[in-house]
Scaffold this active site. Sequence first.
Site, short mmCIF file in Angstrom:
data_model
loop_
_atom_site.label_atom_id
_atom_site.label_comp_id
_atom_site.label_asym_id
_atom_site.label_seq_id
_atom_site.Cartn_x
_atom_site.Cartn_y
_atom_site.Cartn_z
N TYR A 31 1.30 -1.56 -0.21
CA TYR A 31 0.26 -0.12 0.19
C TYR A 31 1.10 1.59 0.18
CZ TYR A 31 -3.99 2.46 1.95
OH TYR A 31 -5.26 4.14 1.40
N LYS A 36 0.63 4.04 -2.41
CA LYS A 36 0.57 5.17 -2.52
C LYS A 36 1.39 6.35 -2.95
CE LYS A 36 -3.79 4.71 -1.05
NZ LYS A 36 -4.69 5.60 -2.18
#
Length: 310
Positions: free
Chosen positions: A155, A159
């Site tokens: 993640y 991001k």
Amino acid sequence: MTLDGKVAIVTGSGRGLGLAYAKELARQGAAVVVNDVDPDAAAEAVAAIEAAGGRAVAVVAPVGDTETAQELVRTAVDTFGGLDILVTNAGLLRDKSLLKMTDDDFDAVIRVHLRGTFTCVREAYAYFKEHGVQGRIITIGSPTGQRGNFGQTNYAAAKAGIVGMVRTWALEMGRAGVTVNAVIPVAATAMTRTVPYFAAAIEAEDAGEPMPDFFRHDLGFGTADDVAGLVAFLASDEAAGINGQVIGAGGDRIQVWSHPEPVLSEFHTGGWSADDIASELAPTLRENLQSVGEKFPPLPPELERDAGRA
């Protein structure tokens, strides 16, 4: 401010943050293409927007492949006559510490968040450029991508990669009058529901009560609706000239994140050898080490909850 006559795509908008963005864009006057992998959630989102007097249509498909991006743009054009706004919100979590994370765990998150943002933005920008639309692209980042978080290798990479793409795209799209920015939401989500630190805030939201000021003001943590206003503003004509920025929103707070800048510059004639660094620079380096991860202030006693609660 108004979005009357505008057409928006919001990926991952069947529930949660994405649904809040879609509803707010529709409330401001935009017609919205709702996207989700859950057909029931997508249908309910469309129904909610229409019940409030808005216009919406659903595309049920996972983002990542070019074919989905093409279907989203085609649906916007065929249903509402054009495209002006893209919000790339779709995502998923596969949280595990590094040694427990599988290739599939990593690839699934990268595919939806990073590749899904890439393919959808590429397709939308192609439409904007071909038709002379000074469009608005809003990508969704995360504090994890800015500072890191335990158990979120995949993640964090996705991001952080989105923010890197935004800065590059701002250079490429600016001449066409298209803006692209990243929003960093700090809000109650399915993920924060599992964190005891936020338990008092989640209790208040579930009870339909305002979150305590500590969360909203001191921590900049709120509801999905608190982030939606920033997304709608960045989608508007009033946001012309705001390009390549990373802007956080949560609770009562909005923040502009800096681009990475060096905090230390030291010079050594002929370059730095390992011995030079060890003997001359190491103490200065240690004095300028940067923090990693989010550092939360202690909870006020009245907001503390049993750490065993989910």
